[in-house]
Motif scaffolding. Structure first.
Motif, PDB file in Angstrom:
ATOM      1  N   PRO A   4     -14.443 -94.409  39.056  1.00 15.63           N
ATOM      2  CA  PRO A   4     -15.509 -95.431  38.581  1.00 15.63           C
ATOM      3  C   PRO A   4     -16.956 -94.523  38.531  1.00 15.63           C
ATOM      4  N   SER A   5     -17.824 -95.304  37.444  1.00 14.60           N
ATOM      5  CA  SER A   5     -18.699 -95.049  36.813  1.00 14.60           C
ATOM      6  C   SER A   5     -19.535 -96.296  36.471  1.00 14.60           C
ATOM      7  N   ARG A   6     -20.782 -96.297  36.374  1.00 11.39           N
ATOM      8  CA  ARG A   6     -21.819 -97.532  36.165  1.00 11.39           C
ATOM      9  C   ARG A   6     -21.636 -97.721  34.481  1.00 11.39           C
ATOM     10  N   LEU A   7     -21.410 -99.349  34.449  1.00 11.82           N
ATOM     11  CA  LEU A   7     -21.327 -99.944  32.589  1.00 11.82           C
ATOM     12  C   LEU A   7     -22.312 -99.573  31.879  1.00 11.82           C
ATOM     13  N   TYR A 361      -9.755-101.105  27.627  1.00  9.84           N
ATOM     14  CA  TYR A 361     -10.832-102.167  28.645  1.00  9.84           C
ATOM     15  C   TYR A 361     -11.563-101.229  29.281  1.00  9.84           C
ATOM     16  N   HIS A 362     -12.429-101.644  29.663  1.00 13.49           N
ATOM     17  CA  HIS A 362     -13.396-100.762  30.557  1.00 13.49           C
ATOM     18  C   HIS A 362     -13.542-101.825  31.764  1.00 13.49           C
ATOM     19  N   VAL A 371     -17.114 -99.711  36.717  1.00 16.69           N
ATOM     20  CA  VAL A 371     -15.872 -99.281  35.655  1.00 16.69           C
ATOM     21  C   VAL A 371     -15.123 -98.697  36.680  1.00 16.69           C
ATOM     22  N   THR A 372     -14.298 -99.585  37.179  1.00 11.29           N
ATOM     23  CA  THR A 372     -13.363 -98.604  37.902  1.00 11.29           C
ATOM     24  C   THR A 372     -12.199 -98.886  37.384  1.00 11.29           C
TER      25      THR A 372
END
Length: 381
Positions: A4-7, A361-362, A371-372
Motif C-alpha cells: 500500500p501507498s499513500r494517495l 484504477y488506484h 492506495v491498497t
C-alpha cells in the motif's frame, strides 16, 4: 502494486476509485431490483474491470451487459458467459460474436432491421451455432430501435425466425431520462420505459413469437421506477460509480461519487482567479454533460485529498494536459489557497468518459488515504 501507498504520493493524473462508495452504490441498486422482483444485469461499459464485476457478483459470475466485443472477450475469459451485447450489430461484429457463442458463451445481440436478422443468421450458420438476438425498442426517441406499434416489429421477428435466429426478447433504454431532473419526471420516464417494452413484448407474443426477456434500463429510471410489472430484467451501468451528470439528474449526492481524478497544482494566476493543475481533457475527458443542467460543473468539481468538495470550485477550462480551476461564476466563495505541489481530486461529469482515459484504477476505501490496489481496465473495441 506490491504494498500500500499513500494517495498523495501517486504520480498524477491518476484515476482513483473509492470501494466504500462503490460497494454502497452496488448494494443500493441490487436491493432495489430485488424489491421490484426483477433480475439485475449490470452494464460493465462504465467499469470495464473484472475487479469491479467481482464486487457486483461476490459469489459467482452473473448476467452482465457489455458495449464492446473487447469487453465480451475479456469478461468471458473470467467466466462471465451470460452476456448481452447492447449495441446494434454489424456484419463483422456478428461474425466475431458467433465465435464467442461457439466457445460456449451465451451472447445475445441487438438489432432492429430485417437486414441485420439476415446477416446474423448467416454468421450463425457459418459458425455452426444458433444466434440469439433482442429486438431493440424505441421508448423515447433517444437513439435506435423500433416503436412498439411499428409493423416492422413483426417483420423483424419473422426475419429472425426465418433465418434461424432465436428471439431473446425485447430491449429498450430510456436515454432521454438523462435530461430530466425531478422525481415526477423520472418516475414518468421509468413507467413509460416499462410500458413500451411490455407493449412490444405482448405484440410479439400475440403474433406467435417467443419473447422470454423484457429488458429495460438506464441508471435514472432504475432508481425511480415504481413498478416492473411485465419486465424480467433491469440494466444499468454508471450507477456503480455515479457522476456529476447523475447528481444533476437527482439520482445521487456528491458523496456517492466513487470515481475521481487525482491531480497536482502546477501553477496559479491569482490576478485572474486561476489555479492550474496537471489534469486536462486527456485525464478528465472533454465531456461537458452538466452544461445543459441547472448547475454547470465545468469539466469537473474539485475536492481536497480526502474527497471533501471545495464549494463552487470547478475545472473551468481544460486543454490537453492543463486544467484551470476557478470559482464558479456568480459565487462569492474565495479561491482556496492551493500552493504548487498540492493535490486535489476532480469529480467527473461522466464516469464512463473519464474512466476511458485511464488504464487502471488506484483503489482506496473512504477517506483513509491508502492506495491498497491497482485494478486494470479493459480498453478498445
Amino acid at each position: 502494486m506490491s504494498r500500500p501507498s499513500r494517495l498523495e504520493t501517486l504520480p498524477t493524473p491518476a484515476l482513483v476509485l473509492d470501494t466504500e462508495r462503490l460497494d454502497r452504490n452496488l448494494q443500493r441498486l441490487a436491493a432495489r431490483t430485488a424489491m421490484l422482483g426483477v433480475a439485475l444485469r449490470p452494464h460493465m461499459k462504465t467499469a470495464k474491470s473484472i475487479d469491479v464485476a467481482r464486487r457486483a457478483f461476490p459469489g459467482e459470475p452473473g448476467p452482465i451487459t457489455v458495449s464492446t466485443l473487447a469487453e465480451a472477450d475479456y469478461f468471458a475469459g473470467y467466466g462471465f458467459h451470460d452476456l448481452t451485447y447492447a449495441v446494434g450489430i454489424a456484419p463483422h461484429t456478428a461474425e466475431r460474436a458467433m465465435r464467442l457463442r461457439k466457445d460456449g458463451v451465451d451472447i445475445k445481440l441487438l438489432l432492429d432491421t430485417v437486414e441485420q436478422a439476415v446477416f446474423v443468421g448467416e454468421a450463425g450458420r457459418a459458425a455452426g451455432v444458433t444466434p440469439s438476438a433482442f429486438i431493440e425498442i424505441d421508448c423515447d426517441s433517444h437513439r435506435g430501435g423500433l416503436l412498439a406499434h411499428d409493423p416492422k416489429l413483426l417483420e423483424v421477428a419473422a426475419a429472425l425466425r426465418a433465418n434461424g435466429v432465436a428471439i431473446a426478447g425485447v430491449l429498450t433504454h430510456a436515454g432521454e431520462s438523462y435530461a430530466l431532473d425531478t422525481p415526477e419526471a423520472l418516475e414518468a420516464a421509468a413507467e413509460n420505459e416499462r410500458a413500451v417494452a411490455v407493449d412490444a413484448a405482448e405484440r410479439l407474443r400475440a403474433a406467435g413469437f417467443a419473447c422470454p426477456i423484457v429488458s429495460i434500463g438506464s441508471t435514472p429510471t432504475a432508481h425511480f421506477a415504481k413498478s416492473m410489472d411485465g419486465v424480467t430484467e433491469m440494466r444499468a451501468g454508471v450507477y456503480m460509480f455515479f457522476d456529476l451528470v447523475m447528481h444533476g439528474v437527482g439520482v445521487c449526492s456528491t458523496d456517492d461519487l466513487a470515481l475521481s481524478v487525482l491531480s497536482t497544482v502546477i501553477g496559479a494566476k491569482p490576478e485572474k482567479g486561476w489555479i492550474m493543475i496537471d489534469a486536462g481533457w486527456m485525464a478528465l475527458s472533454r465531456d461537458r454533460g452538466t452544461a445543459a443542467q441547472r448547475v454547470d460543473q465545468g469539466y469537473g468539481l474539485v475536492c481536497d485529498l480526502d474527497g471533501r468538495v471545495y464549494r463552487d470550485l470547478v475545472v473551468a477550462a481544460a486543454s490537453q494536459e492543463h486544467g484551470t480551476l476557478a470559482i464558479r461564476s456568480g459565487s462569492l466563495e474565495p479561491l482556496p489557497d492551493l500552493p504548487v505541489g498540492a493535490k486535489v481530486r476532480i469529480l467527473p461529469n461522466h464516469a464512463c468518459a473519464t474512466g476511458s482515459q485511464h488504464e487502471r484504477y488506484h483503489v482506496v476505501s473512504g477517506s483513509e488515504g491508502m492506495v491498497t490496489a491497482e485494478w486494470p481496465r479493459i480498453r478498445g473495441w
